[in-house]
Design an enzyme around this catalytic site. Structure first.
Site, PDB file in Angstrom:
ATOM      1  N   GLY A   1       0.787  -1.233   0.000  1.00 17.56           N
ATOM      2  CA  GLY A   1       0.000   0.000   0.000  1.00 17.56           C
ATOM      3  C   GLY A   1       0.815   1.277   0.000  1.00 17.56           C
ATOM      4  O   GLY A   1       0.418   2.273   0.627  1.00 17.56           O
ATOM      5  N   LEU A   2       1.948   1.256  -0.698  1.00 18.34           N
ATOM      6  CA  LEU A   2       2.780   2.462  -0.860  1.00 18.34           C
ATOM      7  C   LEU A   2       3.232   3.054   0.479  1.00 18.34           C
ATOM      8  O   LEU A   2       3.306   4.275   0.640  1.00 18.34           O
ATOM      9  CB  LEU A   2       2.039   3.534  -1.680  1.00 18.34           C
ATOM     10  CG  LEU A   2       1.596   3.118  -3.087  1.00 18.34           C
ATOM     11  CD1 LEU A   2       0.857   4.267  -3.775  1.00 18.34           C
ATOM     12  CD2 LEU A   2       2.776   2.687  -3.939  1.00 18.34           C
TER      13      LEU A   2
ATOM     14  N   CYS B   1      -0.292   0.978  -9.364  1.00 16.53           N
ATOM     15  CA  CYS B   1      -0.303   0.177  -8.146  1.00 16.53           C
ATOM     16  C   CYS B   1      -1.719  -0.316  -7.853  1.00 16.53           C
ATOM     17  O   CYS B   1      -2.643   0.497  -7.701  1.00 16.53           O
ATOM     18  CB  CYS B   1       0.221   0.984  -6.964  1.00 16.53           C
ATOM     19  SG  CYS B   1       0.180   0.080  -5.401  1.00 16.53           S
TER      20      CYS B   1
ATOM     21  N   GLY C   1       8.596 -11.118 -13.339  1.00 16.15           N
ATOM     22  CA  GLY C   1       8.998 -12.516 -13.227  1.00 16.15           C
ATOM     23  C   GLY C   1      10.393 -12.855 -13.694  1.00 16.15           C
ATOM     24  O   GLY C   1      10.695 -14.026 -13.942  1.00 16.15           O
TER      25      GLY C   1
END
Length: 322
Positions: free
Chosen positions: A86-87, A146, A261
């Site tokens: 959450g930043l 985000c 990834g």
């Protein structure tokens, strides 16, 4: 230093790995994704000399301090990771007064990219303006993707007009500091968003951010994350990242910092074949805190195996086929 012969010319290992992007002269293409190394002050960032990296992307910065989402903020999902941090950050004032000066004093020559986040256009613009004016960063990354916050973040990154408007507004206040827009994969067509960022004046793109995901705790029968949903990262999303980077590279001419990834040097080469110019490493740090350094050391051997003289030559080869 090892010197290799290429067509009659001598080329050092570092030269083989060097790439140049707007505002970023990188000795190699490898950098930790935003958040992984904090502000150069977490455990992973203190394991080795960060000058060995191509660059460092700091944790996302908001105008005011954020405590983040309720715990648990991170859970494993097989080989992948779900995060809903959450930043969390101490806010722009502390970062400018304490965090960035400490990092810059220790690493005066290291290319630094500051990740900019916000809950409104005005907040994005103000954070970007002050970071650019500080003279302590080489480029900005506009985090409009985000998926772990209720205000801002992905809400700004899913509408092409909003992406264009926000990019344009930030570009107006940051002078010569280059701007990379971080794109969300949680959309129907990522190409139109890349085109919108380009239309707004972006100097480059970062992609992809995490995919929105969820996991249950079977014992409690409740969501495993305190935020219920979170961003999925790790090897499971790499084929999606490769596909999206390939599509975007066909449509816009902006350089791309590839994320999603990456675990091996072969993964890096695959990102280059898709259209990337540099790479960000995230979830691989869960398996090895020195993942970035390991990849930098492995990369020349992978180039040798594939008969590639340098990354710059590979970039030019890929572009010539587009």
């Amino acid at each position: 230093m090892l010197v290799l012969k290429d067509g009659g010319f001598e080329m050092t290992v570092n030269e083989r790995l060097a790439v140049e992007l707007p505002g970023l002269k990188l000795k190699n293409p490898v950098m930790p994704a935003s958040g992984c190394f904090g502000f150069g002050d977490n455990r992973a960032a203190q394991l080795y000399d960060l000058n060995k990296l191509g660059a460092v992307v700091i944790k996302s910065v908001t105008l005011e301090a954020r405590n983040g989402n309720p715990a648990p903020q991170i859970v494993m999902a097989g080989q992948n990771v779900l995060n809903a941090v959450g930043l969390k950050n101490p806010g722009l004032k502390v970062i400018l007064a304490e965090k960035l000066p400490a990092l810059r004093q220790k690493y005066p020559e290291l290319p630094l990219v500051a990740s900019v986040a916000g809950a409104s256009v005005d907040e994005y613009v103000e954070v970007a303006r002050q970071l650019a004016a500080s003279g302590m960063v080489n480029a900005l990354e506009l985090n409009i993707s985000c998926p772990n916050v209720h205000e801002g973040g992905m809400q700004f990154g899913t509408n092409p007009q909003t992406v264009c408007t926000l990019t344009e507004a930030v570009k107006k206040v940051i002078g010569e500091v280059p701007l990379y827009v971080k794109l969300s994969p949680n959309v129907t067509d990522i190409v139109v968003l890349a085109q919108a960022a380009a239309a707004g004046g972006a100097d480059g793109l970062s992609m992809i951010n995490t995919l929105l995901g969820m996991k249950f705790d079977l014992k409690t029968r409740q969501p495993a994350l305190g935020n219920v949903t979170g961003g999925l990262s790790g090897p499971g999303i790499k084929p999606i990242a490769v596909r999206m980077i390939y599509q975007v590279s066909q449509a816009v001419a902006l350089p791309i910092i590839a994320l999603g990834g990456i675990e091996t040097a072969a993964d890096i080469i695959e990102m280059y074949l898709a259209g990337a110019s540099a790479v960000g490493i995230g979830t691989a740090h869960f398996n090895s805190p020195t993942a970035c350094l390991d990849l930098i050391e492995e990369l020349p051997r992978e180039l040798d195996k594939l008969g590639i003289s340098s990354l710059q030559a590979l970039i030019e080869e890929v572009r010539s086929t587009r």
